[in-house]
Design an enzyme around this catalytic site. Structure first.
Site, PDB file in Angstrom:
ATOM      1  N   CYS A  47     -16.021  12.424  -7.545  1.00  0.00           N
ATOM      2  CA  CYS A  47     -17.392  12.752  -7.925  1.00  0.00           C
ATOM      3  C   CYS A  47     -17.969  13.813  -6.997  1.00  0.00           C
ATOM      4  CB  CYS A  47     -18.257  11.505  -7.884  1.00  0.00           C
ATOM      5  SG  CYS A  47     -18.416  10.850  -6.215  1.00  0.00           S
ATOM      6  N   CYS A  50     -18.029  12.940  -3.331  1.00  0.00           N
ATOM      7  CA  CYS A  50     -16.748  13.107  -2.647  1.00  0.00           C
ATOM      8  C   CYS A  50     -16.569  14.572  -2.259  1.00  0.00           C
ATOM      9  CB  CYS A  50     -15.580  12.720  -3.558  1.00  0.00           C
ATOM     10  SG  CYS A  50     -15.684  11.092  -4.263  1.00  0.00           S
ATOM     11  N   ASP A 447      17.042   0.847 -13.365  1.00  0.00           N
ATOM     12  CA  ASP A 447      17.417   0.632 -11.976  1.00  0.00           C
ATOM     13  C   ASP A 447      16.670  -0.637 -11.549  1.00  0.00           C
ATOM     14  OD1 ASP A 447      18.050   1.091  -9.234  1.00  0.00           O
ATOM     15  OD2 ASP A 447      16.035   1.893  -9.000  1.00  0.00           O
ATOM     16  N   ASP A 628      14.117   5.158  -9.990  1.00  0.00           N
ATOM     17  CA  ASP A 628      13.209   5.773  -9.022  1.00  0.00           C
ATOM     18  C   ASP A 628      13.908   6.339  -7.787  1.00  0.00           C
ATOM     19  OD1 ASP A 628      13.815   3.292  -7.776  1.00  0.00           O
ATOM     20  OD2 ASP A 628      12.062   3.610  -6.507  1.00  0.00           O
ATOM     21  N   ASP A 632      19.289   7.381  -8.092  1.00  0.00           N
ATOM     22  CA  ASP A 632      19.159   7.404  -9.544  1.00  0.00           C
ATOM     23  C   ASP A 632      19.016   8.811 -10.097  1.00  0.00           C
ATOM     24  OD1 ASP A 632      19.114   4.596  -9.850  1.00  0.00           O
ATOM     25  OD2 ASP A 632      17.051   4.597  -9.138  1.00  0.00           O
TER      26      ASP A 632
END
Lengths: 763, 54
Positions: A47, A50, A447, A628, A632
């Protein structure tokens, strides 16, 4: 203020290697005059407040000359002068915004999008002005005015043709040169012929000119191109903005005791590196001094931390958990484990490269038909009437009417809507062809560590633990960052009893030792160190008091939320999931049993996984791989289509077609459902276009298509196709949805038991 | 017919000006952060309170 729910931070790996100033400096760009710039990803910005906090906070730092937040990409770009790197990450952290370096690679700017937008603007300008003039011609302007309007239209069409048209002409020329044909070939021929013919007609003072048709065709088609490009760009940015897991450099310990922070490429075998607790191992090596435990989940898929000591071998990508290590480098970065994976990936990428996009396959069939029809109409009319001019006009009308925007929009518009829907559900898709491939799968491989599970340790529920011992263990565990300690602290709620120890020390690779006020020595850690027991039941963590066992703890890796539902949903669609894991058999078998996956293999090396997927492909299966780890990534590249969580290793994320940002595994069936529905809508859109052609073609061949009819037909069919794409239902309401299925999922995961257990632990 | 002689060039001129404005906005990065632009109107002007920039 309500925050945006989707961000990568929520899914980020809990233990992240801290970014050192040296690494920040390596990541920054030199802008000249001593000014350096670095871009940081700040996923939590949402926002105006921020923006202000971050920009003011950073601008107040000494040396910082410029700080600008980009809310769309959730990034902040900072420029500074001076030799020292300002404490940017620390400042952001202090403000409450976790920031991280990301894989910058290329700059933020996207020249391709800017070029497409300019082309679109020019085509829009030309077509709208020409259309205005055309409307007055259609409503019956007198010949003199009509003639003038046609000439003005011709001039207005020039920029659209020669500027915007390049997008299509370039691609069409490329295809023709390689002896292929794509959708751009009939478009280019149609537009160019229509323009040429209209100029001739205007010169001959003819009543009809197709300037409006030619330019609005370009305009409509460019809209599709721009959407298509924006979709891919958005996914690319979201994925590249994720945390970078591989370090950029390492601290080298010189023979004279001095330290240097060198980029990875300059690290040679034989050098000695310092690896602090919390850092990732930068290159392959051997432990020289120190003891620690390593999280190998990204590298090998093993879920439990592995103890290492002098002489243990290390692979790039492992995470050092507890103690500082010095290591001797045995391989350069280019020969390390990571690089080996990249090589395997490159070899494996064949499957995807062979895939041809639906639109191209359609064009393969469609454009010869169009060209043949146009040619036949030309020949037919020439033979029948002997009138060259009329024959050419009709052939052009056929070309324009039969390659309508509908066909150019049929595929991209559906894929854009589908990608948008996936995005709302926290799933990024790399490009449209990924969805087409996803819709074709007939098997799914998972995985284990980090994919079906969260890659985070959790205490076993079944072991009966004495509440008093549990309180002590929790109090000890609360002082440590080790995954096992955090699991204990999580389960029993930190240090609820407020137990105070006089001295607490953590010994890397062993555990935590503390002296209580009554002088008793408590140790929480490895069997054999924390307490001497019958060594027969080997591994595990125990709590000991003066060498006597008080409690034992066993751990497992938590399932991802929705994992069971996801597997069930896939099975209901007739896909039998299989599990390929690098972890040890007991852990794999346990997860397989929990999820009801019958087909699983444990202790697989990356090459084994790859071989398995390739064997499936040889049998004619189209496999979706969800994984991940670094191990892999070759499989992610080899599989027909692949998905990875946002927490995946960097190269895995790059190889995957879909990346999901939320922790839940429900993303897998959802991506499948959206892809399948998108495929259905694309086929419907093709159906609509063909139906439209069946109606329009006879009219065109018969010679009744005036520019007015062409314009109406073109716009109508486009609107129908776009409206049809918007009917996509799967995954609708994604922004409000995550709470509901998330809450439902909790009741089935071990997490449910946690609140009660915590309460029990306190009481 | 007489009116057309200047009305049509005028209409096209307007179109060209609009096109030029779009190009200019594209070039000056106004499409780089659309979400941010929407939020930034809520911020006070920088010179009110921000520390002096070096």
């Amino acid at each position: 203020m309500t925050c945006c729910a989707v961000d990568a931070a929520a899914a980020a790996r809990p233990l992240q290697a801290p970014v050192s100033r040296e690494e920040l400096e390596l990541a920054s760009r030199d802008l000249g005059d001593g000014v350096r710039q670095v871009d940081l990803a700040v996923p939590a910005v949402h926002c105006a407040d921020c923006i202000r906090k971050i920009e003011r906070g950073l601008a107040a730092l000494p040396g910082v000359t410029h700080a600008r937040v980009n809310l769309s990409t959730r990034r902040v770009s900072v420029k500074w002068t001076g030799a020292d790197v300002p404490p940017l990450l620390e400042t952001l952290d202090g403000l409450g915004y976790a920031a991280h370096l990301f894989d910058a690679g290329e700059s933020d700017r996207d020249p391709q999008l800017a070029w497409l937008l300019r082309a679109l603007a020019v085509a829009g300008f030309s077509s709208m002005n020409i259309m205005l003039l055309s409307v007055s011609v259609w409503s019956g302007a007198e010949p003199g005015t009509r003639q003038a309007f046609h000439w003005i239209s011709a001039v207005l069409a020039l920029p659209a043709l020669f500027y915007s048209g390049q997008v299509f002409f370039g691609s069409a020329w490329n295809a023709l040169r390689h002896g292929r044909t794509n959708m751009d070939v009939p478009i280019s021929i149609g537009v160019l012929l229509a323009f040429g013919m209209s100029v001739y007609d205007t010169y001959q003072n003819g009543p009809h000119a197709y300037f409006d048709a030619a330019t609005s065709l370009l305009f409509f088609l460019l809209i599709g191109r721009v959407f298509d490009h924006m979709m891919r760009e958005r996914a690319r940015q979201a994925v590249s903005g994720l945390v970078r897991l591989a370090p950029r450099g390492a601290a080298v310990l010189r023979a004279d005791g001095s330290r240097d922070y060198l980029p990875l490429a300059e690290i040679e075998p034989g050098m000695t590196l310092m690896v602090a607790a919390g850092d990732r191992i930068p290159v392959d090596g051997v432990v020289a001094t120190g003891q620690s435990e390593l999280d190998c989940s990204v590298v090998s898929g093993e879920s439990l931390p592995q103890p290492v000591a002098e002489g243990s071998s290390l692979k790039a990508g492992m995470l050092n958990l507890t103690g500082p290590l010095t290591m001797t480098v045995v391989a350069r970065s280019a020969d390390s484990f990571l690089a080996e994976m990249v090589r395997l990936m490159e070899v494996a990428e064949g499957g995807k490269a062979r895939y041809r996009r639906l639109a191209d396959r359609a064009a393969q069939l469609y454009s010869p038909v169009i060209h043949a029809t146009a040619l036949l109409s030309f020949v037919g009319w020439l033979v029948a009437t002997g009138d060259w001019h009329q024959a050419i006009t009709i052939a052009i009308a056929v070309l324009i009417v039969t390659c309508p925007c509908a066909l150019g929009l049929a595929v991209p518009i559906v894929q854009v809507v589908a990608a948008r829907r996936l995005f709302e559900n926290g799933i990024m898709v790399k490009d449209g062809s990924a969805m087409e491939r996803m819709a074709e799968i007939d098997s799914v491989a998972f995985d284990k560590t980090g994919t079906l599970t969260l890659g985070r340790l959790r205490l076993d529920e079944d072991a009966a633990i004495d509440p008093a011992a549990a309180r002590i263990a929790a109090a000890l565990a609360a002082t440590s960052n080790h995954p096992a300690s955090r699991a204990i602290a999580d389960r029993f709620g930190g240090n609820p009893a407020g137990i105070v120890f006089t001295r607490v020390t953590e010994l890397p690779g062993q555990g935590i030792e503390a002296v209580a006020r009554d002088g008793a020595v408590y140790r929480l850690g490895r069997v054999g160190w924390a307490a001497l027991t019958d060594v027969s039941d080997g591994a595990g963590t125990v709590l000991g008091r003066d060498g006597r066992v008080l409690a034992r703890f066993a751990f497992h890796d938590d399932l991802r939320p929705d994992a069971r539902e996801a597997v069930t949903a896939l099975r209901q669609q007739g896909l039998s999931p299989l599990m390929l894991s690098g972890d040890q058999l007991p852990a794999v078998a346990r997860v397989a049993a929990e999820l009801g996956i019958g087909d699983y293999t444990a202790a697989m090396l990356p090459a084994d996984k790859l071989a398995r997927i390739e064997a499936l492909a040889r049998d004619g299966h189209r496999t979706l791989m969800v994984g991940d780890g670094l191990n892999d990534s070759p499989v992610l590249a080899a599989a027909h289509v692949s998905m990875a969580p946002a927490t995946a290793a960097d190269i895995g994320r790059k190889a995957a077609d879909f990346v999901f940002l939320r922790p839940g595994l429900g993303a897998v069936p959802l991506a499948l459902a959206v892809s399948k529905e998108a495929g259905k809508l694309i086929r419907q859109n093709f159906g609509i276009s063909i139906l439209y052609n069946l109606i329009a073609l006879p009219i065109a061949i018969a010679g009744f298509v005036t520019p007015l009819v062409a314009a109406l037909a073109m716009s109508l069919s486009s609107i129908v196709v776009v409206a049809n794409a918007l009917r996509l239902r799967a995954g609708r309401g994604g922004q409000t949805k995550p709470e509901a299925p998330g809450a439902a999922a909790v009741t089935t995961t071990p997490e449910t038991a946690a609140p009660e257990a915590r309460a029990a632990g306190r009481g | 017919m007489d009116s057309l002689v200047f009305l049509i060039p005028l209409a096209i001129l307007f179109g060209v000006v609009a096109l030029w404005i779009f190009f200019w906005s594209l070039k000056s990065d106004q499409y780089e952060d659309l979400d941010g632009a929407a939020e930034r109107i809520l911020l006070d002007d920088e010179d009110d309170a921000s520390p002096p920039r070096v």
